[in-house]
Design a protein around this motif. Structure first.
Motif, PDB file in Angstrom:
ATOM      1  N   MET A 197      10.921 -10.302   2.811  1.00 54.79           N
ATOM      2  CA  MET A 197      11.632  -9.152   2.408  1.00 54.79           C
ATOM      3  C   MET A 197      12.415 -10.219   0.875  1.00 54.79           C
ATOM      4  O   MET A 197      12.171  -9.673  -0.073  1.00 54.79           O
ATOM      5  CB  MET A 197      13.598  -9.276   2.673  1.00 54.79           C
ATOM      6  CG  MET A 197      13.213  -9.239   4.366  1.00 54.79           C
ATOM      7  SD  MET A 197      14.580  -8.934   5.585  1.00 54.79           S
ATOM      8  CE  MET A 197      15.138 -10.395   5.299  1.00 54.79           C
ATOM      9  N   SER A 198      12.300 -11.252   0.606  1.00 56.73           N
ATOM     10  CA  SER A 198      12.705 -11.629  -0.923  1.00 56.73           C
ATOM     11  C   SER A 198      11.049 -11.808  -1.531  1.00 56.73           C
ATOM     12  O   SER A 198      11.484 -11.916  -3.266  1.00 56.73           O
ATOM     13  CB  SER A 198      12.744 -13.434  -0.528  1.00 56.73           C
ATOM     14  OG  SER A 198      11.744 -14.368  -0.417  1.00 56.73           O
ATOM     15  N   CYS A 199      10.668 -11.927  -1.363  1.00 58.67           N
ATOM     16  CA  CYS A 199       8.565 -11.076  -1.580  1.00 58.67           C
ATOM     17  C   CYS A 199       9.500 -10.069  -2.279  1.00 58.67           C
ATOM     18  O   CYS A 199       8.663 -10.023  -3.301  1.00 58.67           O
ATOM     19  CB  CYS A 199       7.675 -11.772  -1.313  1.00 58.67           C
ATOM     20  SG  CYS A 199       7.026 -14.251  -1.279  1.00 58.67           S
ATOM     21  N   ALA A 200       9.671  -9.156  -1.547  1.00 55.30           N
ATOM     22  CA  ALA A 200       9.454  -7.719  -2.310  1.00 55.30           C
ATOM     23  C   ALA A 200      11.028  -7.848  -3.037  1.00 55.30           C
ATOM     24  O   ALA A 200      10.498  -7.227  -4.207  1.00 55.30           O
ATOM     25  CB  ALA A 200      10.188  -6.832  -0.739  1.00 55.30           C
ATOM     26  N   ALA A 214       4.796  -8.652   8.900  1.00 61.60           N
ATOM     27  CA  ALA A 214       6.462  -8.286   8.856  1.00 61.60           C
ATOM     28  C   ALA A 214       6.546  -7.514   7.516  1.00 61.60           C
ATOM     29  O   ALA A 214       5.674  -7.995   6.186  1.00 61.60           O
ATOM     30  CB  ALA A 214       6.798 -10.309   8.711  1.00 61.60           C
ATOM     31  N   THR A 215       7.324  -6.597   7.087  1.00 65.48           N
ATOM     32  CA  THR A 215       6.989  -5.820   5.529  1.00 65.48           C
ATOM     33  C   THR A 215       8.508  -6.179   5.027  1.00 65.48           C
ATOM     34  O   THR A 215       9.345  -5.469   6.618  1.00 65.48           O
ATOM     35  CB  THR A 215       6.833  -4.415   7.032  1.00 65.48           C
ATOM     36  OG1 THR A 215       5.224  -4.111   7.233  1.00 65.48           O
ATOM     37  CG2 THR A 215       6.723  -3.631   5.312  1.00 65.48           C
ATOM     38  N   GLY A 216       8.949  -6.455   4.090  1.00 63.84           N
ATOM     39  CA  GLY A 216       9.752  -5.886   3.695  1.00 63.84           C
ATOM     40  C   GLY A 216      10.212  -5.023   2.666  1.00 63.84           C
ATOM     41  O   GLY A 216       8.906  -5.503   1.524  1.00 63.84           O
ATOM     42  N   THR A 217      11.285  -4.164   2.436  1.00 60.79           N
ATOM     43  CA  THR A 217      10.896  -2.975   1.472  1.00 60.79           C
ATOM     44  C   THR A 217      12.213  -3.408   1.059  1.00 60.79           C
ATOM     45  O   THR A 217      13.484  -3.544   1.705  1.00 60.79           O
ATOM     46  CB  THR A 217      10.938  -2.278   1.916  1.00 60.79           C
ATOM     47  OG1 THR A 217      10.135  -1.679   3.005  1.00 60.79           O
ATOM     48  CG2 THR A 217      10.844  -0.221   1.327  1.00 60.79           C
ATOM     49  N   ILE A 218      12.856  -3.095  -0.497  1.00 58.06           N
ATOM     50  CA  ILE A 218      13.599  -3.350  -1.765  1.00 58.06           C
ATOM     51  C   ILE A 218      14.355  -2.252  -1.135  1.00 58.06           C
ATOM     52  O   ILE A 218      14.189  -1.009  -0.883  1.00 58.06           O
ATOM     53  CB  ILE A 218      13.416  -2.916  -2.699  1.00 58.06           C
ATOM     54  CG1 ILE A 218      12.908  -4.119  -3.818  1.00 58.06           C
ATOM     55  CG2 ILE A 218      14.627  -2.405  -3.284  1.00 58.06           C
ATOM     56  CD1 ILE A 218      13.934  -5.131  -3.415  1.00 58.06           C
TER      57      ILE A 218
END
Length: 159
Positions: free
Chosen positions: A84-87, A119-123
């Protein structure tokens, strides 16, 4: 006990600030910049990166378990905070950095040791000073949902 010093191949702040967040994350993906040391502990790797989305691939092992033998909740949190933070990082402009202000994790099912996950992070929102991202941990093969999360990050302009 003194803190260990960072390896000399880690990017300094000048290197980080000289790139957009997306370019920085892409440089990690291509191997032009090293993966963060914490990723070695969590045994995760950058699977894919695009503007507003980061996918981390990992397989929990015995060292990621709690005393009861289940994958530790902190491992879920580490993976979700990372994606999430890398997104959020992918949408920060050149001259800016981010830090996590808070994140929330919801565990849905136990991940069996040895199961490869994505693990997927999206804005969800990106502004001048904050970014909000949503995350999911899913089985890499079946797509089974193991956890969800949300994060708020502070975006700091240095230049």
């Amino acid at each position: 006990m003194p803190l260990a010093s960072a390896p000399s191949d880690l990017p300094d702040l000048e290197t980080t600030l000289s790139m957009s967040g997306l370019a920085f994350m892409q440089a990690i993906k291509t191997g032009n910049l090293p993966e963060p040391a914490m990723w070695g502990t969590a045994q995760c790797h950058l699977h894919s990166v695009a503007s507003g989305e980061v996918v981390i691939r990992a397989t929990p092992q015995f060292q990621h378990t709690n005393p009861a033998g289940a994958v530790h909740g902190g491992w879920y949190g580490t993976l979700l905070d990372t994606c999430m933070s890398c997104a959020v990082m992918t949408v920060t402009p050149k001259g800016s950095v981010y830090t996590t202000l808070e994140y929330k994790v919801n565990l849905v099912f136990a991940i069996p040791v040895g199961t490869t996950i994505l693990a997927t992070g999206t804005i969800a929102h990106s502004g001048r000073s904050t970014g909000v991202a949503l995350g999911e941990i899913r089985d890499a093969e079946s797509g089974k949902l193991y956890a969800t999360g949300s994060a708020t990050c502070l975006i700091m302009k240095h230049r």
